[in-house]
Motif scaffolding. Structure first.
Motif, PDB file in Angstrom:
ATOM      1  N   ALA A  59       0.839  -1.195   0.000  1.00 24.75           N
ATOM      2  CA  ALA A  59       0.000   0.000   0.000  1.00 24.75           C
ATOM      3  C   ALA A  59       0.875   1.245   0.000  1.00 24.75           C
ATOM      4  CB  ALA A  59      -0.920  -0.002   1.222  1.00 24.75           C
ATOM      5  N   LEU A  60       0.353   2.319  -0.578  1.00 23.74           N
ATOM      6  CA  LEU A  60       1.092   3.569  -0.670  1.00 23.74           C
ATOM      7  C   LEU A  60       0.675   4.529   0.435  1.00 23.74           C
ATOM      8  CD1 LEU A  60       0.844   4.151  -4.532  1.00 23.74           C
ATOM      9  CD2 LEU A  60       2.808   3.266  -3.259  1.00 23.74           C
ATOM     10  N   PRO A  61       1.601   5.364   0.919  1.00 26.51           N
ATOM     11  CA  PRO A  61       1.207   6.434   1.842  1.00 26.51           C
ATOM     12  C   PRO A  61       0.165   7.332   1.180  1.00 26.51           C
ATOM     13  CG  PRO A  61       3.603   6.224   1.716  1.00 26.51           C
ATOM     14  CD  PRO A  61       3.049   5.374   0.625  1.00 26.51           C
ATOM     15  N   GLU A  62      -0.669   7.977   1.984  1.00 27.99           N
ATOM     16  CA  GLU A  62      -1.746   8.786   1.429  1.00 27.99           C
ATOM     17  C   GLU A  62      -1.250   9.802   0.409  1.00 27.99           C
ATOM     18  OE1 GLU A  62      -4.665  10.392   4.076  1.00 27.99           O
ATOM     19  OE2 GLU A  62      -4.404   8.747   5.520  1.00 27.99           O
ATOM     20  N   GLN A  63      -0.101  10.425   0.671  1.00 24.73           N
ATOM     21  CA  GLN A  63       0.387  11.458  -0.243  1.00 24.73           C
ATOM     22  C   GLN A  63       0.855  10.902  -1.582  1.00 24.73           C
ATOM     23  OE1 GLN A  63       1.838  10.624   2.637  1.00 24.73           O
ATOM     24  NE2 GLN A  63       4.076  10.558   2.469  1.00 24.73           N
ATOM     25  N   ASP A  64       1.023   9.562  -1.674  1.00 26.65           N
ATOM     26  CA  ASP A  64       1.493   8.942  -2.914  1.00 26.65           C
ATOM     27  C   ASP A  64       0.419   8.111  -3.614  1.00 26.65           C
ATOM     28  OD1 ASP A  64       4.204   9.854  -2.718  1.00 26.65           O
ATOM     29  OD2 ASP A  64       4.506   8.384  -1.113  1.00 26.65           O
ATOM     30  N   GLU A  65      -0.770   8.055  -3.034  1.00 23.44           N
ATOM     31  CA  GLU A  65      -1.800   7.191  -3.617  1.00 23.44           C
ATOM     32  C   GLU A  65      -2.194   7.613  -5.033  1.00 23.44           C
ATOM     33  OE1 GLU A  65      -4.470   5.177  -0.195  1.00 23.44           O
ATOM     34  OE2 GLU A  65      -4.787   7.335  -0.435  1.00 23.44           O
ATOM     35  N   GLU A  66      -2.082   8.892  -5.346  1.00 24.12           N
ATOM     36  CA  GLU A  66      -2.441   9.378  -6.682  1.00 24.12           C
ATOM     37  C   GLU A  66      -1.210   9.723  -7.516  1.00 24.12           C
ATOM     38  OE1 GLU A  66      -5.496   9.191  -7.811  1.00 24.12           O
ATOM     39  OE2 GLU A  66      -6.167   8.432  -5.856  1.00 24.12           O
ATOM     40  N   ALA A  67      -0.073   9.141  -7.182  1.00 25.16           N
ATOM     41  CA  ALA A  67       1.146   9.373  -7.957  1.00 25.16           C
ATOM     42  C   ALA A  67       0.989   8.825  -9.372  1.00 25.16           C
ATOM     43  CB  ALA A  67       2.338   8.709  -7.271  1.00 25.16           C
ATOM     44  N   ALA A  68       1.785   9.335 -10.289  1.00 21.53           N
ATOM     45  CA  ALA A  68       1.768   8.822 -11.656  1.00 21.53           C
ATOM     46  C   ALA A  68       2.240   7.362 -11.660  1.00 21.53           C
ATOM     47  CB  ALA A  68       2.672   9.666 -12.541  1.00 21.53           C
ATOM     48  N   PRO A  69       1.584   6.503 -12.430  1.00 27.01           N
ATOM     49  CA  PRO A  69       2.012   5.103 -12.492  1.00 27.01           C
ATOM     50  C   PRO A  69       3.451   4.973 -12.982  1.00 27.01           C
ATOM     51  CG  PRO A  69      -0.139   5.398 -13.513  1.00 27.01           C
ATOM     52  CD  PRO A  69       0.409   6.763 -13.260  1.00 27.01           C
TER      53      PRO A  69
END
Length: 304
Positions: free
Chosen positions: A123-133
């Motif tokens: 799982a990603l930290p909240e700040q990275d959940e919408e990072a570019a694939p």
């Protein structure tokens, strides 16, 4: 200490797996939210493609593929095509959304029950959940190996036992492939809040109790037992800093329930692109808790 017994599951039409995470009493270990042990494939199918995992979507996580044997061809929405072989790591960060397939295209990779794979989701930290694939393959040469006495270890990702490598992660974690010869004793890595081991082969004795293939042992923060094997063992050790609660449904992970709902609509409406070099078939969005045609089935307690 919690013991998790792997449950039988299936990917595609012929690839049997042991599913370890998520578990009802333990959804995550550090940032690790999903773990499957696929194979070894004892009886290859007549048509190798029967094992294929068709294009399917992910959000909010990184998929981590690691092989004990065989080979798998990865294709994704970014146009990446990468064959992964034993000792390498395929690390795909879905972030805001990606689709990928896993194809078993080499008949020789199934010879003699050779195909065996571990897949985890981080799982990603909240700040990275919408990072570019993004996607990266790391070769054997990029993953340090440590040997001492009857112990062999490869650091797949993170840091442990003083080892580090260049695998890009988004939060503190460790992930290790360890092989122990009979009679070997060793301890858990220090400096990580949550720690677990999974037994892929052999047996391990902890506090005079023997554990075997398909079992994960999750340790309490202050536990530091000696781990010993009289038979020899192949282990995956993993853990790290907890990220907080996550919602999980099908292939989607998020800290926000509404983001899961958005991902459902995005996949149904074609807003998550298929791999450009593998776009003739795909896994439709499951409308209920039943297993879809390919890709991991919904885990226990979707959206719980």
């Amino acid at each position: 200490m919690l013991v998790i017994d792997a449950r039988n599951a299936a990917l595609g039409h012929g690839l049997a797996v042991r599913r370890i995470l998520p578990f009802r009493q333990r959804r995550m270990v550090g940032p690790f939210i999903f773990m499957d042990h696929a194979g070894p494939v004892a009886e290859p199918p007549r048509v190798v493609s029967e094992l294929d995992v068709l294009p399917h979507p992910h959000i909010g996580l990184s998929t981590v593929s690691y092989l004990f044997g065989g080979s798998v061809t990865h294709r994704d929405s970014l146009g990446v095509q990468q064959v992964i072989r034993p000792g390498e790591v395929n690390w795909m960060t879905a972030g805001s959304g990606i689709a990928h397939s896993e194809r078993f295209e080499d008949p020789a990779a199934l010879a003699g029950g050779a195909l065996e794979m571990i897949q985890t989701w981080v799982a990603l930290p909240e700040q990275d959940e919408e990072a570019a694939p993004s996607f990266a393959n790391y070769s054997e040469a990029e993953l340090p190996v440590f040997t001492e006495g009857g112990l062999w270890m490869r650091l797949i990702a993170g840091d442990a036992y003083g080892l580090r490598n260049g695998v890009k992660t988004h939060s503190p974690l460790f992930y290790i492939h360890a092989v122990l010869q009979p009679g070997t004793t060793f301890g858990l890595p220090q400096g990580h809040e949550e720690r677990a081991l999974y037994i892929a082969r052999g047996t391990v004795e902890i506090k005079h109790v023997t554990y075997g293939i398909g079992q994960m042992i999750v340790f309490e923060k202050d536990e530091d037992p000696a781990l010993r094997t009289s038979t020899g063992a192949t282990l995956l050790l993993l853990g790290g800093a907890p990220l907080g609660d996550r919602f999980i449904w099908w292939n989607f992970v998020s800290s926000r329930r509404e983001r899961i709902e958005q991902a459902k609509h995005d996949w149904k409406e074609g807003r998550i692109l298929l791999p450009p070099n593998d776009n003739d078939t795909f896994v439709p969005l499951p409308e209920d808790k039943s297993k879809p045609a390919g890709g991991p089935p919904p885990p226990p307690n979707p959206l719980s």
